[in-house]
Design an enzyme around this catalytic site. Structure first.
Site, short mmCIF file in Angstrom:
data_model
loop_
_atom_site.label_atom_id
_atom_site.label_comp_id
_atom_site.label_asym_id
_atom_site.label_seq_id
_atom_site.Cartn_x
_atom_site.Cartn_y
_atom_site.Cartn_z
N ASP A 118 0.88 -1.18 0.00
CA ASP A 118 0.00 0.00 0.00
C ASP A 118 0.91 1.22 0.00
OD1 ASP A 118 -2.34 1.66 0.31
OD2 ASP A 118 -1.93 1.79 2.45
N SER A 119 0.31 2.40 -0.19
CA SER A 119 1.08 3.64 -0.12
C SER A 119 1.63 3.86 1.29
CB SER A 119 0.19 4.82 -0.48
OG SER A 119 -0.87 4.92 0.46
N CYS A 127 -4.63 -1.40 -1.87
CA CYS A 127 -4.77 0.03 -2.08
C CYS A 127 -5.68 0.26 -3.28
CB CYS A 127 -3.37 0.61 -2.36
SG CYS A 127 -3.37 2.35 -2.80
N GLU A 137 -1.73 7.94 8.82
CA GLU A 137 -0.28 7.73 8.82
C GLU A 137 0.37 8.24 10.11
OE1 GLU A 137 1.86 6.23 6.44
OE2 GLU A 137 -0.04 5.49 5.63
N CYS A 162 -10.98 3.59 0.58
CA CYS A 162 -9.52 3.70 0.70
C CYS A 162 -9.16 2.84 1.90
CB CYS A 162 -9.14 5.16 0.94
SG CYS A 162 -7.45 5.40 1.54
N HIS A 221 -7.02 3.00 4.11
CA HIS A 221 -6.72 3.68 5.38
C HIS A 221 -7.99 3.91 6.22
CE1 HIS A 221 -2.90 4.63 3.40
NE2 HIS A 221 -2.44 5.13 4.53
#
Ligand code: DGL
Length: 269
Positions: free
Chosen positions: A8-9, A71, A149, A181, A183
């Site tokens: 994932d990012s 992602c 994050e 998403c 996240h």
């Protein structure tokens, strides 16, 4: 034991990794957080494609036999290229439009996702295929990924963003919100507090894990899954700061994690 690579990012894909671990309790999981390049949501498709190729090459170098793009943004930008260039199962993910269309009673659905996902041709095709008579309202959420994050799952700033992004959807009658998403599932408790109990929240983490399992069983029959004699293992890598990544990943994974640095050739490629 099959080795599965997941990327994932950043740390968002851990929400998918939780489901993979539950569905495939005995496999070796290798996770890469591309934290040195997060967020993907405002990057060009070709940038994300380049990163996805570098991360996939790294995962294969670590022995991964299947790759999960944990992602939505990277799936939209790079899944087709990875499937063309890599000779292993590539599992992508997309916002849960189909289950949301089945679930909605008001006939209005809100989609929370990155700008990259919402502007992609893949998302347009998804709406075309499944929306039917249901009204689908999209909402980009700049800044939300960054809060996850930072591990700020309940801060005032995060709540402000969640309120700002969900209010227009509720005002227009949405009774179902798609967390588009990876996240955002980590913000589900906060989103639930903000939108109340009557709104349905849907994401695709569990479906992706089930799909991965069936692909492994059909495409890698020499590596049966779910054997009980092997000990599950997880390895975590990051292209960002390892101390920060270890702290946030431990919080989100629920166990102490020591994130290793992604080798230079893959971290900047
Ligand atoms: N977690 C990602 C997704 O599912 C990408 C978030 C980002 O880096 O913008 O879309």
């Amino acid at each position: 034991m099959t080795a599965i690579g997941v990327f994932d990012s950043g740390v968002g894909g851990l929400s998918v990794l939780h489901h993979i671990r539950q569905t495939l309790p005995n496999e070796h999981l290798i996770y890469v957080a591309d934290s040195g390049h997060v967020p993907y949501g405002d990057k060009t498709a070709s940038y994300i494609e380049q990163r996805s190729i570098a991360l996939s090459n790294f995962l294969l170098s670590q022995g991964a036999e299947a790759i999960v793009i944990a992602c939505n943004t990277a799936t939209a930008a790079a899944a087709a290229t990875l499937r063309r260039d890599f000779n292993c199962p590539i599992i992508g993910m997309e916002p849960a439009v189909k289950p949301a269309v089945t679930a909605t009673k008001s006939g209005v659905i809100g989609v929370l996702a990155t700008t990259g996902t919402l502007e992609s041709a893949r998302f347009a095709a998804l709406l075309e295929r499944y929306a039917g008579a249901v009204k689908i309202i999209t909402q980009g959420c700049p800044g939300l990924v960054e809060q996850v994050e930072l591990g700020e799952l309940h801060s005032i700033r995060t709540r402000e963003l969640v309120e700002r992004y969900t209010a227009p959807l509720l005002e227009r009658g949405a009774d179902t919100l798609i967390l588009g998403c990876t996240h955002y599932p980590f913000l589900a408790p906060l989103i639930r507090e903000v939108v109340g109990e009557d709104i349905m929240l849907v994401d695709t983490g569990a479906a992706v894990a089930r799909h991965l399992k069936s692909r492994l069983l059909t495409e890698l029959p020499d590596h049966p899954t779910c054997r009980v004699e092997t000990r599950p293992t997880e390895l975590f890598f990051t292209s960002g700061d390892t101390t920060q990544a270890s702290r946030i990943m431990s919080l989100l994974w629920g166990e102490d994690i020591s994130a290793q640095p992604l080798p230079h050739a893959f971290a900047n490629g």
